[in-house]
Scaffold this motif. Structure first.
Motif, PDB file in Angstrom:
ATOM      1  N   SER A   1       0.820  -1.206   0.000  1.00  0.00           N
ATOM      2  CA  SER A   1       0.000   0.000   0.000  1.00  0.00           C
ATOM      3  C   SER A   1       0.860   1.264   0.000  1.00  0.00           C
ATOM      4  CB  SER A   1      -0.952   0.003   1.194  1.00  0.00           C
ATOM      5  OG  SER A   1      -0.228   0.060   2.403  1.00  0.00           O
ATOM      6  N   ALA A   2       2.134   1.142   0.326  1.00  0.00           N
ATOM      7  CA  ALA A   2       3.035   2.302   0.310  1.00  0.00           C
ATOM      8  C   ALA A   2       3.416   2.701  -1.116  1.00  0.00           C
ATOM      9  CB  ALA A   2       4.290   2.004   1.117  1.00  0.00           C
ATOM     10  N   LEU A   3       3.163   1.825  -2.095  1.00  0.00           N
ATOM     11  CA  LEU A   3       3.498   2.119  -3.486  1.00  0.00           C
ATOM     12  C   LEU A   3       2.400   2.949  -4.133  1.00  0.00           C
ATOM     13  CD1 LEU A   3       4.695  -1.424  -4.649  1.00  0.00           C
ATOM     14  CD2 LEU A   3       6.111   0.503  -3.942  1.00  0.00           C
ATOM     15  N   SER A   4       2.796   3.833  -5.037  1.00  0.00           N
ATOM     16  CA  SER A   4       1.808   4.563  -5.825  1.00  0.00           C
ATOM     17  C   SER A   4       1.179   3.576  -6.814  1.00  0.00           C
ATOM     18  CB  SER A   4       2.481   5.711  -6.586  1.00  0.00           C
ATOM     19  OG  SER A   4       3.272   5.197  -7.639  1.00  0.00           O
ATOM     20  N   PRO A   5       0.036   3.922  -7.402  1.00  0.00           N
ATOM     21  CA  PRO A   5      -0.568   3.017  -8.390  1.00  0.00           C
ATOM     22  C   PRO A   5       0.390   2.652  -9.532  1.00  0.00           C
ATOM     23  CG  PRO A   5      -2.157   4.651  -7.743  1.00  0.00           C
ATOM     24  CD  PRO A   5      -0.841   5.060  -7.111  1.00  0.00           C
ATOM     25  N   SER A   6       1.141   3.622 -10.045  1.00  0.00           N
ATOM     26  CA  SER A   6       2.057   3.308 -11.151  1.00  0.00           C
ATOM     27  C   SER A   6       3.223   2.439 -10.677  1.00  0.00           C
ATOM     28  CB  SER A   6       2.561   4.574 -11.836  1.00  0.00           C
ATOM     29  OG  SER A   6       3.271   5.385 -10.934  1.00  0.00           O
ATOM     30  N   GLN A   7       3.715   2.667  -9.465  1.00  0.00           N
ATOM     31  CA  GLN A   7       4.780   1.811  -8.935  1.00  0.00           C
ATOM     32  C   GLN A   7       4.291   0.376  -8.770  1.00  0.00           C
ATOM     33  OE1 GLN A   7       5.558   4.115  -5.383  1.00  0.00           O
ATOM     34  NE2 GLN A   7       7.547   4.789  -6.177  1.00  0.00           N
ATOM     35  N   PHE A   8       3.050   0.215  -8.308  1.00  0.00           N
ATOM     36  CA  PHE A   8       2.473  -1.115  -8.154  1.00  0.00           C
ATOM     37  C   PHE A   8       2.344  -1.808  -9.505  1.00  0.00           C
ATOM     38  CE2 PHE A   8      -1.118  -4.056  -7.834  1.00  0.00           C
ATOM     39  CZ  PHE A   8      -0.678  -4.855  -6.794  1.00  0.00           C
ATOM     40  N   GLU A   9       1.940  -1.077 -10.539  1.00  0.00           N
ATOM     41  CA  GLU A   9       1.825  -1.651 -11.879  1.00  0.00           C
ATOM     42  C   GLU A   9       3.187  -2.100 -12.403  1.00  0.00           C
ATOM     43  OE1 GLU A   9      -0.074   1.380 -14.178  1.00  0.00           O
ATOM     44  OE2 GLU A   9      -1.942   1.238 -13.019  1.00  0.00           O
ATOM     45  N   TYR A  10       4.213  -1.271 -12.224  1.00  0.00           N
ATOM     46  CA  TYR A  10       5.557  -1.637 -12.674  1.00  0.00           C
ATOM     47  C   TYR A  10       6.074  -2.862 -11.928  1.00  0.00           C
ATOM     48  CZ  TYR A  10       6.011   2.739 -15.295  1.00  0.00           C
ATOM     49  OH  TYR A  10       5.841   3.763 -16.184  1.00  0.00           O
ATOM     50  N   LEU A  11       5.867  -2.888 -10.623  1.00  0.00           N
ATOM     51  CA  LEU A  11       6.300  -4.033  -9.828  1.00  0.00           C
ATOM     52  C   LEU A  11       5.584  -5.303 -10.283  1.00  0.00           C
ATOM     53  CD1 LEU A  11       7.843  -5.286  -7.434  1.00  0.00           C
ATOM     54  CD2 LEU A  11       5.896  -4.654  -5.996  1.00  0.00           C
ATOM     55  N   SER A  12       4.285  -5.218 -10.504  1.00  0.00           N
ATOM     56  CA  SER A  12       3.504  -6.374 -10.951  1.00  0.00           C
ATOM     57  C   SER A  12       4.022  -6.901 -12.286  1.00  0.00           C
ATOM     58  CB  SER A  12       2.025  -6.005 -11.080  1.00  0.00           C
ATOM     59  OG  SER A  12       1.506  -5.618  -9.840  1.00  0.00           O
ATOM     60  N   ALA A  13       4.255  -6.004 -13.230  1.00  0.00           N
ATOM     61  CA  ALA A  13       4.754  -6.420 -14.542  1.00  0.00           C
ATOM     62  C   ALA A  13       6.134  -7.055 -14.418  1.00  0.00           C
ATOM     63  CB  ALA A  13       4.785  -5.228 -15.498  1.00  0.00           C
ATOM     64  N   ASP A  14       6.989  -6.490 -13.578  1.00  0.00           N
ATOM     65  CA  ASP A  14       8.330  -7.057 -13.394  1.00  0.00           C
ATOM     66  C   ASP A  14       8.271  -8.447 -12.760  1.00  0.00           C
ATOM     67  OD1 ASP A  14       9.563  -4.863 -14.513  1.00  0.00           O
ATOM     68  OD2 ASP A  14      10.074  -3.937 -12.581  1.00  0.00           O
ATOM     69  N   LEU A  15       7.450  -8.607 -11.724  1.00  0.00           N
ATOM     70  CA  LEU A  15       7.353  -9.906 -11.041  1.00  0.00           C
ATOM     71  C   LEU A  15       6.736 -10.985 -11.935  1.00  0.00           C
ATOM     72  CD1 LEU A  15       6.202  -8.812  -7.474  1.00  0.00           C
ATOM     73  CD2 LEU A  15       8.469  -9.617  -8.168  1.00  0.00           C
ATOM     74  N   ILE A  16       5.657 -10.647 -12.626  1.00  0.00           N
ATOM     75  CA  ILE A  16       5.016 -11.621 -13.508  1.00  0.00           C
ATOM     76  C   ILE A  16       5.921 -11.929 -14.690  1.00  0.00           C
ATOM     77  CG2 ILE A  16       3.058 -11.996 -15.046  1.00  0.00           C
ATOM     78  CD1 ILE A  16       1.389 -10.399 -12.956  1.00  0.00           C
ATOM     79  N   GLY A  17       6.599 -10.917 -15.214  1.00  0.00           N
ATOM     80  CA  GLY A  17       7.537 -11.146 -16.309  1.00  0.00           C
ATOM     81  C   GLY A  17       8.683 -12.061 -15.904  1.00  0.00           C
TER      82      GLY A  17
END
Length: 65
Positions: free
Chosen positions: A6-22
């Motif tokens: 929850s400390a991440l901004s929406p865009s940071q969360f999206e980038y993290l999600s894409a990196d982890l799933i990738g």
């Protein structure tokens, strides 16, 4: 180990999600900055194949109810 995303901004969360799933799938996702993106938080295209990633964070939302 638990993490507080929850400390991440929406865009940071999206980038993290894409990196982890990738990393998990061995696929590199193209990512987009803030603004209208047609619901795409990540995209992977190879030939005729297209994969769209959409990341949602439901923390502090009414979704669990």
């Amino acid at each position: 180990m638990l993490h507080n995303f929850s400390a991440l901004s929406p865009s940071q969360f999206e980038y993290l999600s894409a990196d982890l799933i990738g990393r998990e799938t061995g696929v590199r996702f193209e990512q987009f900055g803030e603004g209208p993106d047609g619901g795409m938080d990540g995209r992977h295209a190879r030939g005729p194949d297209l994969t769209i990633l959409q990341a949602k964070r439901y923390d502090a939302s009414a979704f669990p109810s």
